[in-house]
Each structure stands twice: as structure tokens, then as C-alpha cells.
Write an enzyme that holds these catalytic residues in place. Sequence first.
Site: not given
Ligand code: EPU
Length: 338
Positions: A163, A238, A334
Amino acid sequence: MPVNIQNNVSLLPYNTFGIDVRAAHFTTVHSEAEMREALQSGIHPVLVIGGGSNLLFTRDVAGLVIKNDISYIKLERNFTKRAWIDVGGGVQWHTLVTWAVENNLGGLENMSLIPGTVGAAPVQNIGAYGVELKDVFVSLKAMETTTGRIRTFSLKECGFGYRDSVFKRELKGKYIIVSVRVSLTRPRHKLNLSYGDISRTLVTMGIDHPGIADVSRAVCQIRRSKLPDPAEIGNCGSFFKNPETDLAVLLKIRQSHPEVPSYPLPDNRVKIPAGWLIEQCGWKGKKVGNTGSYARQALVLVNYGGATGQEVKNLSDQIIQSVQQKFGIALEREVNIV
Ligand code: EPU
């Protein structure tokens, strides 16, 4: 035709958070020439916006807001196994993904449905489900704000990170991205199904031998199930980055929370999902005034209607503070605060 600069314009339709602030001056440009003309109008400061999907407006904006609407998708070169596509910065990112999938060009499908425009994509090296813009990126053309001159940036010159890019750091405010060249696969594709959610979703869709269109559909389904549609609830995806810490910090958290999710990085570093940290601090689904942390994905802050940018920023400050207190981890935003 000279660019038409309007005064005192509401930015409500131009930011996905749905924040109602005003720009002292505003114009939309459709070509490099119009962009140059707008930059040379003598009105300062200048803020260029794309889809407004990574911006939180906390006050009225002085100077000139330029909406980049340079919109074209062009097949630039055909190679045996790849094609180079040149895309205007004003094209909606998902429009490009859909176009690529329809034309059997691979590499963008994991990044389906990311809000925002092509011109904004390199600024934070957008990414999702194991793929980032840098994986398909060839080069971009950007206009220097002070001179109106065009410069081409190679992959290396963009300094992409998680990012992150030079356009967020040393070149912040100095260049405007007018077009991006991506390299897409054809006729055969290399699918990236490393992200557990994608393979699980493909199974529930009953697909054994997925193609790029199937992966795109799976990603759309996952995103729609977790992320609020900005047309219904204002948000910027995010709000925070997933923080990177030393392995020792993770091991300490694991003592009290054995289930903590993490992704390994080189050099004894790990990434911990910010959504998990925020949820553990009790923010998930919590409404604070007109804003809150989304019930299905804690990392997303939302505007339930009528929120001010300052209200959202205050909530984000409180979240940062409580994650710092509970886990000793500093969350970074972000989203760009204006
Ligand atoms: N999780 C929680 N609670 C929550 C949300 C997530 O415990 O409320 C845990 C989930 O259980 C999982 C982990 O966090 O183990 C990852 O969650 P998720 O797959 O939803 O992905 P993320 O890491 O929260 C990132 C990106 C997203 C992207 C997804 C999929 C960043 C800041 N965000 O989210 O990007 O869509 O991975 O690759 O890196 C964005 O940048 O706007 C965005 C949506």
C-alpha cells in the site's frame, strides 16, 4: 475548449465516504491538455482526485480540486503470451478489470471490485487476495504539477511497497498520474488461488477448473459479503493498513490469544490483520454517532449518514489508541486525510 472551473462546489458526489465538504474551485478534465490547462490556471493549492475512494475530507478544500476523467482503454502491444494495455487514469478500476476478463486477458481478476480509478491505483499500489498492482505493472505516465511536463515512470522508479509508492512519499503532490500500462496474460493464465477465501468460494460455486472469469466472480462474491457498498453506506474500504511487527510481538500476543491470525514476512517480521486487532478491542459493529466500525469487517469505518470527516477521524484516533494500549501496536491509516 477551455476548462470550465466552477466555484464553491460540494464534493459529496466525489468521495465514497459520503462527506459533504465544499471545494473553493472545481473542474473535471478529460485529456492531458485539459489537465495541463487546469494546473496552469494559477489557482493553488491543487488537489487531484480519482474515484475519491481513499480520501477522508475533514474540512472544506481551499484552492482547486481537479477530477481526473481521462478515460480510455487501449491495446498497446500484442506479444505471444501477453498484451500491454494502456489505460487512462480516469477509468474506474473495476471497469478495467471487467474489460480485461471479457477480453480473456489475465492478471487483474483477483483485484475485482476494488473501488477507485486507475490513476489512483499506483499511488497506494492497490491489492487484494494475493495480487498487487505491481505484479501486472509495466510503467505509467505522470504530469509534473509545476511544469505540466510528462514523465514516464518504470516499475522500479515507482518504488512500490505494501500500500505504498513514491507518489505517497518523496513525490507526494508533485506528479499526477495520467495513464498506466499493464501487462496481461493471454491466451493462457496463471491463476493465483493462494488466498483461502477464493478456493473455498470456488468450491461453493461448484467450479473445479476455474478460469479468470470464475476467479473474478468469486472475488466479487467475497467482497460483497464482507465489504459495504459505498452506494449504500459511505466507506473507503480498509481504513488502516495491516501492521507489520517483529515476530516477538506476535508470540507475546499468542500467549493470551492463541488464535491470533498472522502472515509471515522476511527477517522475522509478521503482518497481523488490523481487523482482528480492532475486533479484539471491542470496536467491531460499534456505532459512534454517525460513524462506526463495520459489523462484518472491523477494518472498515463507515458513515451511517451525515457523518463529518472529523467525526470519522476522531473514531480512528480512538481505535489507534486502544490498539496501542492493548497490544502495543501502532496502526497506520491507509486512507488519506484531507
Ligand atoms: N479479521 C478479524 N476481524 C475482522 C476482520 C478481519 O478477525 O473484523 C481477520 C480475519 O479473520 C482474517 C484476517 O483478519 O483472519 C484477514 O481478513 P480479510 O481476509 O478480510 O483481509 P484483511 O487483511 O482485513 C486485506 C486488505 C483488503 C483486501 C483483503 C483481501 C489491507 C489493509 N486490506 O484485508 O483491501 O481486500 O486483504 O486481500 O491490506 C483495502 O485496501 O481497502 C482492502 C479492502
